[in-house]
Design an enzyme around this catalytic site. Structure first.
Site, short mmCIF file in Angstrom:
data_model
loop_
_atom_site.label_atom_id
_atom_site.label_comp_id
_atom_site.label_asym_id
_atom_site.label_seq_id
_atom_site.Cartn_x
_atom_site.Cartn_y
_atom_site.Cartn_z
CB CYS A 9 2.42 -1.64 10.51
SG CYS A 9 1.12 -2.43 11.49
CG ASN A 12 -3.29 -5.42 10.71
OD1 ASN A 12 -4.17 -6.19 10.37
ND2 ASN A 12 -3.47 -4.10 10.66
CB CYS A 14 1.03 -0.83 17.03
SG CYS A 14 1.20 -1.75 18.58
NE ARG A 15 4.56 0.24 13.05
CZ ARG A 15 5.58 -0.26 12.37
NH1 ARG A 15 6.49 0.56 11.86
NH2 ARG A 15 5.71 -1.55 12.21
CB SER A 16 -1.39 -0.76 9.61
OG SER A 16 -1.55 -2.03 10.16
CG ASP A 126 6.38 -1.16 15.95
OD1 ASP A 126 5.42 -0.98 16.73
OD2 ASP A 126 6.59 -2.23 15.36
#
Ligand code: 4NP
Length: 151
Positions: A9, A12, A14-16, A126
């Site tokens: 993301c 690095n 939150c999402r990934s 996000d």
């Protein structure tokens, strides 16, 4: 055969890392954990060395995903030789990855949302901006299920 997957993301935090934690947890539950090497990275270096964002960790922990050991790092050209599959969270991440992709890259590069076509999403929103940590986790779980079914 061990397969290696890198989730990417922007920050690095939150999402990934959530995608990494969710896929690891689900793979272990399915007995596929030993066959997978997972990691995550960001296209930006802002949070290098930091653990995932607090509110993201809390939302993940509430579903049983422990992200506390993960640390942010930036995606590197070498990742295209170190992983079989690189999964971007949105089109901007994908574009930034294409810009550092070596000509002889061996990794496949795709969007994570490709694995949950039934959700009709073309990116993982996000939550650093939307603040909808649970909505993001719902989509990540759907993508993770599709990914594991495809391996
Ligand atoms: P991520 O979210 O890409 O899912 O980790 C973000 C986290 C932090 C920032 C941007 C996106 N930031 O601007 O610091």
């Amino acid at each position: 055969m061990t397969q290696s997957i890198l989730f990417v993301c922007l920050g690095n935090i939150c999402r990934s890392p959530s995608a990494e934690g969710v896929v690891r947890h689900m793979a272990r539950a399915l007995g596929q954990g030993d066959d997978l090497r997972l990691d995550s990275a960001g296209t930006a270096n802002w949070h290098a060395g930091k653990p995932p964002y607090g509110p993201m960790q809390e939302a993940a922990q509430a579903r049983g995903y422990d992200l506390s050991d993960l640390r942010a790092r930036r995606a590197r050209p070498e990742d295209f030789h170190r992983f079989d599959l690189i999964l971007a969270m949105d089109a901007e991440n994908l574009e930034n990855l294409q810009a550092i992709r070596p000509a002889d890259a061996t990794a496949r590069l795709q969007l994570f949302t490709d694995y949950a076509p039934e959700r009709g999403a073309d990116h993982v929103p996000d939550p650093y901006y939307t603040r909808d940590f649970d909505g993001t986790l719902d989509l990540i779980e759907a993508c993770a299920k599709g990914l594991l079914a495809d391996l």
